[in-house]
Design an enzyme around this catalytic site. Structure first.
Site, PDB file in Angstrom:
ATOM      1  N   HIS A  43     -29.804 -28.288  19.764  1.00  0.00           N
ATOM      2  CA  HIS A  43     -29.709 -27.662  20.858  1.00  0.00           C
ATOM      3  C   HIS A  43     -29.674 -26.191  21.048  1.00  0.00           C
ATOM      4  CE1 HIS A  43     -26.198 -26.923  22.951  1.00  0.00           C
ATOM      5  NE2 HIS A  43     -25.400 -25.335  22.185  1.00  0.00           N
ATOM      6  N   SER A  44     -29.874 -25.699  21.820  1.00  0.00           N
ATOM      7  CA  SER A  44     -30.232 -24.481  22.301  1.00  0.00           C
ATOM      8  C   SER A  44     -31.304 -23.716  21.435  1.00  0.00           C
ATOM      9  CB  SER A  44     -28.237 -23.118  21.856  1.00  0.00           C
ATOM     10  OG  SER A  44     -29.032 -21.771  22.420  1.00  0.00           O
TER      11      SER A  44
END
Length: 416
Positions: free
Chosen positions: A292-293
């Site tokens: 994620h991210s």
């Protein structure tokens, strides 16, 4: 809080009156007059009376909060969600209270990883001495021995730690949306081994001793005369900063120093270290990543540093609103080609889940996560990601390349 602002307003009026009586003074006289007036007030004491002590409970029970059967954080007495503005007009105090609760949440999630998900904590570095700074990751018992599948989870940057996607979601929404626990449980049910990375645990903070504080200001090879002038400027700067700090931070906090964890001093270093010592050593024929991210950036850096190994070991990669950039990170053509075939990025978008989203970059396909909220992308794309993994493994076993998602009109890139 309003009291000291009124005092400052009154001081401003005094200065203006003094100017009218004495004519228009130059800037130096104005500054001298204001300093003289402000020096007569003990701002430290004034602010301390207004701001409560920065002392908070160290347990959920102490905060009078608990998680209900739906995984929602609720007040023990009122049943209400968490309230950030616990005290009016005391933003700094409220923020410190929120951060203190966040640290408790982190420990709570660690406990859930061990008790509910049956993961074990593994210390890093693997050869750490007793006195050096340490970090840790979480692994299932079969993470290194499962011959079939291994799932690796990497969260984004910031305050989140192993097992979390977003602290805000855990506190304001629920455990399912804010933690990696649903991924871990689903993976376990489907026969995956699991490794949970902890890429933000890069250092420990220790309080500076007086000797260390003095050393940091004295450690210079400059000539004595130049150092004296520099010290004088630094003292004046410190005096002005301390003057301002009386408003901003009346309860002066301890001065600390950071001691970085060997070979794990950044998310990128951490990902490479865990790859070298665990993932690459695992028996799994198929390794899958969910990143994620900033975790996506860390994965791309891992691929740049260990390209051949990653290609041989990893079957598919699911990114959620990844912030990687193949140009800035200087990912080569062969890496970009591999990512187009084996990765998919579920991005924040107003489009329905799995709808194709156009991209200007020549890397992995992008599809909608079904939400416009960055922190929710991992949760909203959860069912699609496991379907993507299943299709990728089936395609690998049948020697046919998988379609990244169920979408049409796949984006075609031109090599620049």
């Amino acid at each position: 809080m309003h009291f000291y602002f009124n005092v400052l307003n009154l001081l401003t009026v005094w200065v203006m009156m003094a100017q009218l009586q004495q004519g228009v003074p130059d800037e130096k006289e104005k500054t001298t007059a204001l300093k003289d007036l402000l020096s007569r007030i003990d701002l430290d004491e004034l602010m301390k009376k207004d701001e409560p002590p920065l002392e908070f409970p160290d347990t959920l029970e102490g905060f009078e909060y608990s998680f209900n059967e739906k995984g929602q954080l609720r007040h023990a007495k009122t049943g209400e969600p968490f309230v950030f503005n616990y005290r009016e007009d005391l933003h700094r105090w409220n923020q410190k209270r929120y951060e203190a609760l966040g640290e408790i949440i982190t420990k709570h999630v660690y406990g859930l990883l061990e008790k509910e998900c049956h993961l074990k904590k593994v210390t890093l570095p693997v050869d750490a001495t007793e006195n050096e700074p340490k970090s840790f990751i979480f692994m299932s018992e079969d993470a290194l021995t499962n011959p079939d599948k291994l799932l690796v989870l990497i969260h984004g940057n910031g305050v989140v730690r192993a097992g979390q996607w977003a602290r805000r979601l855990i506190i304001n929404e629920d455990l399912d949306s804010g933690t990696q626990i649903p991924y871990i449980k689903k993976a376990t049910e489907e026969g995956y081994g699991v490794i949970v990375l902890n890429p933000n645990e890069n250092y420990i903070e220790v309080e500076k001793t007086k000797a260390q504080v003095q050393l940091s200001s004295d450690s210079s090879d400059e000539p004595a005369e130049k150092r004296e002038r520099k010290d004088k400027i630094q003292k004046e700067t410190k005096k002005r900063r301390d003057f301002y700090e009386k408003y901003r931070n009346p309860q002066k906090e301890k001065e600390t120093m950071q001691m970085y964890i060997r070979d794990n001093g950044s998310p990128e270093e951490h990902a490479i270290y865990v790859w070298d010592h665990f993932i690459s050593q695992s028996a799994a024929e198929n390794v899958f990543f969910v990143a994620h991210s900033y975790g996506g950036l860390a994965f791309v850096e891992l691929m740049i540093q260990r390209e051949t190994e990653v290609k041989n070991k990893v079957t598919a990669v699911a990114l959620t609103d990844s912030v990687h950039n193949v140009w800035h990170q200087e990912a080569g053509k062969t890496i970009r080609e591999w990512m187009r075939e084996n990765c998919c990025n579920w991005v924040s978008s107003s489009e329905p889940l799995d709808t194709s989203v156009e991209s200007m970059l020549p890397d992995c396909p992008r599809v909608s996560a079904g939400t416009e909220r960055h922190e929710l992308t991992s949760w909203k794309s959860f069912p699609s990601i496991f379907k993507f993994f299943s299709e990728a493994m089936e395609a690998k076993n049948s020697s046919v390349k998988p379609a990244p998602t169920r979408r049409s009109n796949r984006i075609k890139y031109e090599e620049l």
